[in-house]
Design an enzyme around this catalytic site. Structure first.
Site, PDB file in Angstrom:
ATOM      1  N   MET A   1       0.838  -1.191   0.000  1.00 52.51           N
ATOM      2  CA  MET A   1       0.000   0.000   0.000  1.00 52.51           C
ATOM      3  C   MET A   1       0.871   1.239   0.000  1.00 52.51           C
ATOM      4  O   MET A   1       1.995   1.214   0.428  1.00 52.51           O
ATOM      5  CB  MET A   1      -0.874   0.008   1.261  1.00 52.51           C
ATOM      6  N   GLU A 336      -5.099  -8.012  -3.899  1.00 51.01           N
ATOM      7  CA  GLU A 336      -4.542  -8.113  -5.248  1.00 51.01           C
ATOM      8  C   GLU A 336      -3.328  -7.201  -5.391  1.00 51.01           C
ATOM      9  O   GLU A 336      -3.117  -6.296  -4.598  1.00 51.01           O
ATOM     10  CB  GLU A 336      -5.617  -7.792  -6.294  1.00 51.01           C
ATOM     11  N   THR A 369      -8.738  -4.716  -2.794  1.00 49.83           N
ATOM     12  CA  THR A 369      -7.728  -4.131  -3.679  1.00 49.83           C
ATOM     13  C   THR A 369      -6.606  -3.531  -2.843  1.00 49.83           C
ATOM     14  O   THR A 369      -6.738  -3.337  -1.640  1.00 49.83           O
ATOM     15  CB  THR A 369      -8.323  -3.009  -4.534  1.00 49.83           C
ATOM     16  N   ASP A 370      -5.510  -3.239  -3.495  1.00 52.90           N
ATOM     17  CA  ASP A 370      -4.497  -2.419  -2.853  1.00 52.90           C
ATOM     18  C   ASP A 370      -4.910  -0.958  -3.023  1.00 52.90           C
ATOM     19  O   ASP A 370      -5.904  -0.624  -3.680  1.00 52.90           O
ATOM     20  CB  ASP A 370      -3.120  -2.690  -3.438  1.00 52.90           C
ATOM     21  N   TRP A 371      -4.135  -0.089  -2.455  1.00 52.60           N
ATOM     22  CA  TRP A 371      -4.422   1.341  -2.304  1.00 52.60           C
ATOM     23  C   TRP A 371      -4.805   2.000  -3.639  1.00 52.60           C
ATOM     24  O   TRP A 371      -3.979   2.113  -4.544  1.00 52.60           O
ATOM     25  CB  TRP A 371      -3.197   2.019  -1.713  1.00 52.60           C
TER      26      TRP A 371
END
Length: 828
Positions: A1, A336, A369-371
């Site tokens: 992140m 992900e 999800t990621d950031w």
């Protein structure tokens, strides 16, 4: 992140659009209908409106974070549930959760799928902006928040369990009284302990933990991190990190369990078991999120988020196994990966995030999800024309459940419109909402949504600190020891020099205190006693303060005390120089030259030119940095990786022989930039000439191995064999010895065999004079490989069975692998 550098911009924009004004948290709590936690007194400063602006609090804070002044005496020890029963993980959705989903409005369902970062709910005085919280929860029904206020505009740099829990509990109160009235779930990057919770015990980085070749430490880091995070009111860890560290120049190398699929898989399994245990019943555990799915660790150019160019069958062969092991261990959630594989955006990939993860691997839990990764499909990657289309593609093509948006209501607006327009069916939204609500139920949030305040007194327990130090003791890797320069003697006059000898912060690296570690202004004082240094460890062993000079700063920009150092060298019996890296995470750590800062290396050169006394180099680094000719100038080299805040004493113990080093390299240590992506499993015909090979490491004892004994000279499907070897410690110290079993297929039709594949390992304790026989099982199924048709099969041929190929020579036996090439073990 990753986090935005402008901490207040997005929250101010949202506040303006919502017309909100900060109020006291206590007022909101009084209006809440839910039962209140035992102690949740976190309140904001009332911000009177001084103009016609709808959001204009009186900002009285200068923005400089202060130290949290909550102190406690950690319990010496505590009890916990040692769970070694059947795997507990996500499964079918419970009937009551399915009914709950049907009772929610579309807006409430979308809200459960939305995650917002904590900086959006902090005001300009570093306190909770309750009206912002209410706007997200009441208007947009947001069901999850993440991150530490210490990273995003909170008034403290490092939040104690009490202050952190006050923060999360105040928000939880609002979640239970506003919007959907469903408990929110809090996510936190507790990646090697609760690194964002004041006093939380930090373990070595991933590569350091992998270097132990002892998975119990991955388990303990997860378990202790979960407990300390729960004390702060966090329920969900964004770890463990399971990317193979292939391109070693990559800034996230240190976060992972090394380059090898098997080693990483063993660590992954135990890490998840540590975080989660019996997490559906044990409230000292939390949900793990295995990340970053998938193949994030081999960026083409070495930069963070670089495109990965990986053949599909290679992805299944090397990059998938750690994630499969984690799923098999019951991982509750998956995150992900950033960017793209072969230019296909992972966050929009039907193959990676539906067919591979759900259908082939059997993952049933929640995916996040990621950031900002979905919105960034339009804003960064050019894979969607706008944010709405990016969200449409993600919902339609993948099985993503929660969007780490994390700044605003863009996902909520887009998703509601897409459903109302008939683009996305309600069934797709129901599917994700159900998985998220099941996760909350499994974590006990419907029963007890608040932080467990009783756990606060266990944070920083000496019991936990000793576990972290034991991990360091087994991770430190002796790479060179000419003329038996180590161990040091307490009777010797040893001069200590260098920027990593007297530091806590640089032993932790990134994801330590802050995202990028403590700032220069905060320094080591920020730890408030929760940590040590190598110098303090040496003082503890010697009973006095040794002679020490800085020499140069960590960036290698300025020399310090060089004349004094060169004078002191003349009277020293030995010199120990600490070299290494400054703290970094993600793109902040991008480099394109792997060599350590020039002045650090020049410092060693000047010392070597001034004396013929033994010189020892201690490396404190997140990734293997270039040393140029330094190994030829010095006698001994020790790699401490990033040992964490409590790593000082264990490193000192290794230097002085109180601990016999037993760490082994979990990566191939590059000799130069051309070898940064060399791995033990690369094609056998390619040159493999790292500075030090995977699995390499020395100890202070003389260890010998007998020849490998195989139970059979043939290997066929369904009939595993055993490989045995006897290991003897000839002294003079007790030794923990990692015994590793590798294979090398002598030839393989069409597909080039690997140089070596690690198949098993075991770490054994050997007293002086003791011998132990180590026996491994080896099956034909293990030697199957993925081909271009995405079929897993074998090629019959002789196979070398090798023990510790780069630490002990010629310990090899040969088995004849037999079987039908048409026998398909698995189908991709």
């Amino acid at each position: 992140m990753r986090y935005a550098p402008l901490l207040y911009l997005s929250q101010s924009m949202i506040a303006l659009s919502a017309g909100i004004v900060a109020v006291k948290a206590d007022d909101a709590a009084a209006a809440a209908g839910a039962d209140e936690p035992a102690s949740a007194s976190y309140s904001t400063v009332e911000a009177p409106v001084t103009s016609t602006s709808p959001y204009n609090p009186q900002c009285t804070w200068d923005g400089v974070q202060t130290l949290d002044q909550v102190f406690w005496t950690p319990k010496e020890s505590y009890t916990y549930q040692k769970y070694d029963g059947p795997v507990v993980g996500p499964g079918e959705i419970d009937a009551d959760i399915l009914a709950m989903v049907q009772s929610l409005t579309l807006e409430e369902k979308i809200g459960q799928m939305t995650q917002i970062q904590v900086g959006n709910i902090a005001d300009c005085n570093g306190n909770i902006n309750v009206t912002a919280v209410e706007w997200f929860i009441d208007t947009w029904k947001v069901g999850s928040f993440l991150e530490s206020p210490g990273n995003h505009g909170g008034k403290y740099s490092w939040y104690s369990p009490k202050e952190f829990a006050d923060f999360t509990d105040a928000i939880q109160k609002i979640a239970l009284s506003k919007g959907s009235k469903i408990p929110m779930i809090w996510g936190l990057d507790s990646v090697r302990g609760a690194n964002y919770v004041k006093g939380g015990t930090m373990f070595p980085s991933g590569t350091g933990t992998a270097a132990t070749f002892n998975p119990v430490f991955a388990h303990e880091a997860g378990r202790i991190g979960a407990k300390d995070s729960r004390a702060a009111g966090a329920h969900w860890a964004f770890g463990p990190i399971l990317d193979l560290a292939v391109n070693k120049i990559w800034s996230r190398t240190y976060e992972n369990f090394g380059e090898d699929p098997y080693l990483s898989s063993r660590m992954a399994y135990e890490s998840v078991r540590g975080y989660q245990g019996d997490y559906k019943n044990d409230r000292m555990r939390m949900a793990a999120s295995i990340k970053h799915f998938i193949a994030y660790g081999n960026p083409f150019d070495g930069s963070d988020r670089g495109d990965r160019r990986i053949a599909p069958h290679d992805l299944l062969e090397y990059y998938l196994p750690p994630f499969q092991a984690a799923v098999d261990a019951g991982a509750a959630t998956v995150m992900e990966a950033y960017s793209a594989i072969n230019q296909e955006a992972v966050a929009l990939s039907e193959y990676y995030l539906k067919r591979l993860l759900r259908d082939q691997m059997g993952f049933k839990g929640t995916m996040v999800t990621d950031w900002a990764e979905v919105n960034n499909q339009a804003l960064m990657y050019f894979t969607a024309k706008d944010v709405k289309e990016a969200n449409s593609l993600a919902l339609d093509q993948t099985s993503i459940d929660m969007m780490m948006v994390p700044y605003d209501e863009t996902f909520s607006k887009a998703a509601i419109e897409l459903v109302n327009e008939g683009v996305i069916p309600m069934s797709r939204i129901d599917e994700s909402t159900a998985r998220i609500l099941q996760l909350k139920k499994d974590l006990g949030l419907f029963e007890q949504p608040y932080a467990d305040r009783s756990l606060a007194e266990t944070v920083g327990s000496p019991q936990d600190v000793e576990a972290a130090r034991n991990a360091v003791r087994e991770s430190v890797t002796l790479l060179q020891n000419n003329n038996k320069a180590l161990p040091l003697s307490t009777n010797e006059n040893v001069l200590f020099v260098g920027p990593t000898i007297n530091t806590t912060r640089f032993m932790g690296g990134g994801w330590n205190f802050h995202w990028q570690g403590p700032t220069d202004a905060e320094g080591d004082a920020a730890y408030q006693g929760f940590g040590d240094t190598i110098l303090k460890g040496i003082e503890q062993i010697l009973g006095k303060t040794p002679e020490y000079y800085l020499g140069t700063d960590i960036h290698g920009e300025n020399y310090t005390d060089v004349k004094s150092i060169l004078k002191a060298v003349k009277k020293a019996d030995k010199i120990v120089v600490g070299l290494g890296e400054h703290s970094y995470a993600e793109e902040v750590g991008n480099i394109f030259n792997m060599t350590l800062p020039v002045k650090q290396l020049d410092l060693v050169r000047q010392i070597a030119a001034a004396t013929d006394k033994p010189i020892v180099v201690v490396l404190v680094e997140g990734r293997p940095r270039g040393l140029q000719e330094i190994p030829e100038l010095v006698d001994a080299i020790v790699d401490a990786y990033l040992p964490g805040a409590y790593g000082g004493l264990p490193v000192a113990e290794v230097l002085y022989g109180k601990t016999n080093p037993s760490g082994r390299l979990p990566i191939s240590y590059p000799a130069n930039e051309a070898t940064t992506s060399d791995t033990i499993w690369q094609p056998a015909y390619m040159s493999y000439k790292p500075r030090w090979a995977f699995g390499y490491g020395l100890g202070y004892s003389d260890i010998s191995y007998t020849n490998v004994t195989l139970s059979s000279d043939t290997l066929t499907f369904g009939a595993p064999i055993t490989a045995s070897v006897t290991v003897t410690n000839h002294g003079p110290y007790p030794q923990k010895e990692p015994v590793m079993l590798f294979t090398h297929q002598q030839y393989r039709h069409i597909y080039v065999p690997e140089l070596y594949r690690l198949r098993n390992f075991q770490k054994v304790d050997l007293a002086v004079g003791e011998s132990k026989t180590v026996t491994f099982s080896l099956s034909a199924e293990e030697l199957a490989f993925w081909d271009k048709k995405l079929q897993k099969r074998i090629e019959p041929a002789p196979v070398n069975v090798v023990i510790n190929p780069f630490t002990v020579a010629n310990i090899t036996a040969v088995v004849d692998l037999q079987g039908d090439t048409g026998h398909i073990v698995a189908q991709g």
